[in-house]
Design an enzyme around this catalytic site. Sequence first.
Site, PDB file in Angstrom:
ATOM      1  N   LYS A   1       0.961  -1.186   0.145  1.00 37.30           N
ATOM      2  CA  LYS A   1      -0.018   0.033  -0.112  1.00 37.30           C
ATOM      3  C   LYS A   1       0.827   1.343   0.055  1.00 37.30           C
ATOM      4  O   LYS A   1       1.812   1.294   0.914  1.00 37.30           O
ATOM      5  CB  LYS A   1      -0.853   0.153   1.263  1.00 37.30           C
ATOM      6  CG  LYS A   1      -1.638   1.350   1.561  1.00 37.30           C
ATOM      7  CD  LYS A   1      -2.510   1.069   2.629  1.00 37.30           C
ATOM      8  CE  LYS A   1      -3.167   2.338   2.880  1.00 37.30           C
ATOM      9  NZ  LYS A   1      -4.070   2.197   4.002  1.00 37.30           N
TER      10      LYS A   1
HETATM   11  C1  5RP Z   1      -1.865   4.776   7.300  1.00 37.55           C
HETATM   12  C2  5RP Z   1      -2.798   3.909   6.824  1.00 37.55           C
HETATM   13  C3  5RP Z   1      -4.201   4.415   7.330  1.00 37.55           C
HETATM   14  O1  5RP Z   1      -5.084   2.967   7.024  1.00 37.55           O
HETATM   15  C4  5RP Z   1      -4.721   4.964   5.867  1.00 37.55           C
HETATM   16  O2  5RP Z   1      -3.620   5.725   5.404  1.00 37.55           O
HETATM   17  C5  5RP Z   1      -5.954   5.161   5.611  1.00 37.55           C
HETATM   18  O3  5RP Z   1      -6.293   5.572   4.319  1.00 37.55           O
HETATM   19  P1  5RP Z   1      -6.401   6.968   3.916  1.00 37.55           P
HETATM   20  O4  5RP Z   1      -5.093   7.553   3.684  1.00 37.55           O
HETATM   21  O5  5RP Z   1      -7.239   6.737   2.616  1.00 37.55           O
HETATM   22  O6  5RP Z   1      -7.449   7.598   4.869  1.00 37.55           O
HETATM   23  O7  5RP Z   1      -2.578   2.887   6.420  1.00 37.55           O
HETATM   24  O8  5RP Z   1      -0.493   4.561   6.581  1.00 37.55           O
END
Ligand code: 5RP
Length: 292
Positions: free
Chosen positions: A205
Site C-alpha cells: 500500500k
Molecule cells: C496509514 C494507513 C491508513 O489506513 C490509511 O492511510 C488510511 O487511508 P486514507 O489515507 O485513505 O485515509 O494505512 O498509513
Amino acid sequence: MADKDGNVSAKDYGVGVEPPGEVFPIKGAQHLDWGAQHRLAQMFNPASGNTVMLAFDHGYIMGPTSGLERLDLVIPPLVEHVDVLMGTRGAMRTCIPPTVRKPICLRGTYDASVLFEDMSDGGGLAADMVNAVRLDACAFAVQTFVGAPGERRSLETLARAVDAGSTYGIPILGVVAVGKQMERTEKFFLLATRLLAENGANVVKTYYCDGFERVTAACPVPIVIAGGKKLPEADALTMAYRAIAEGAHGVDMGRNIFQADDPAAMAQAVGKVVHDQYTDKQAFEFYQDLKA
Ligand code: 5RP
C-alpha cells in the site's frame, strides 16, 4: 459414511484430458501456499483483478477521526460496496458484525499516536498471527517507515510478520508511511515499494505520485493506493483513475470514502473506476447521480 461393498465402480478418469493448468492471477503470488492464494483470491475481484479496500484503522493513532466517530454506525452500511475491510482487531471485535461476508485485512502493527511530534519512530506488532487467524484475517497489514527513524524497527517487524504469515498462510500488506520529513517523490516510492516487496510483503500500500507507472512496474507484487487526506470527490476519483490506469491493483482508501458527502455513493463510484473501467469523469457523474 463410506461403504466397503456395493459401490458404483469408478470409471470416468478423463484419460487424455489435460488438467486445467490455471495460472494463479495475482501478481507475484504464483508460488505461495494454497491458503495464502485462497485468501488473496478473496481480496481481488477475479474479473477486474483489482480490489476496493475500505481503510478504517485511523483510530489506532488518531483516535476518533472525523467520519469514524461511531464505527458501529458508519462501517456496516459501506460493507456491501467494498471488497475488503481494513481495521484493527479492537474495531472488528466491537463494531463489525461477524456475519459480514467480506474478507478482513487486520491492522497488525501499533505506532506512535498523533500526540508525538515524530510519528515515524516505528511501532511494533499489535497482534500475533494466531490472533489474525482467530479473526479470520485474509491479510495482515504492517506499517513501515522507510527513510525515517523507525526504518530499521519497522522492517524487522515486517520480516517477523512475513515469517509468521508464511507459517499460517496469511498474506502481508506492507504499508509505506509518509511522515512529515519524508519525501513523496517517484524516487522515494520506487525505493520504498520495492523494498517492502523484496522483504516479503505480498501486497504493498502506497501513495499515488507522478511517474506512478514506473513504481507499479518495478514492484513485483500488487500495489494499492491509500487515499490520504480528504480531497474534493472529483479529485479523489481522478487520483484513483490515474492510479488504476498506471498499474495499481486497487485502492485501500479511508478518508476519501468515509468523509465524502455521501460515503456509500463514493465507495460505489470508486468501485466503478477500480473494477469497471470508468473514467474519473464518468465515475464522478455516477457519484452525483447516486448522491443522497
Ligand atoms: C496509514 C494507513 C491508513 O489506513 C490509511 O492511510 C488510511 O487511508 P486514507 O489515507 O485513505 O485515509 O494505512 O498509513
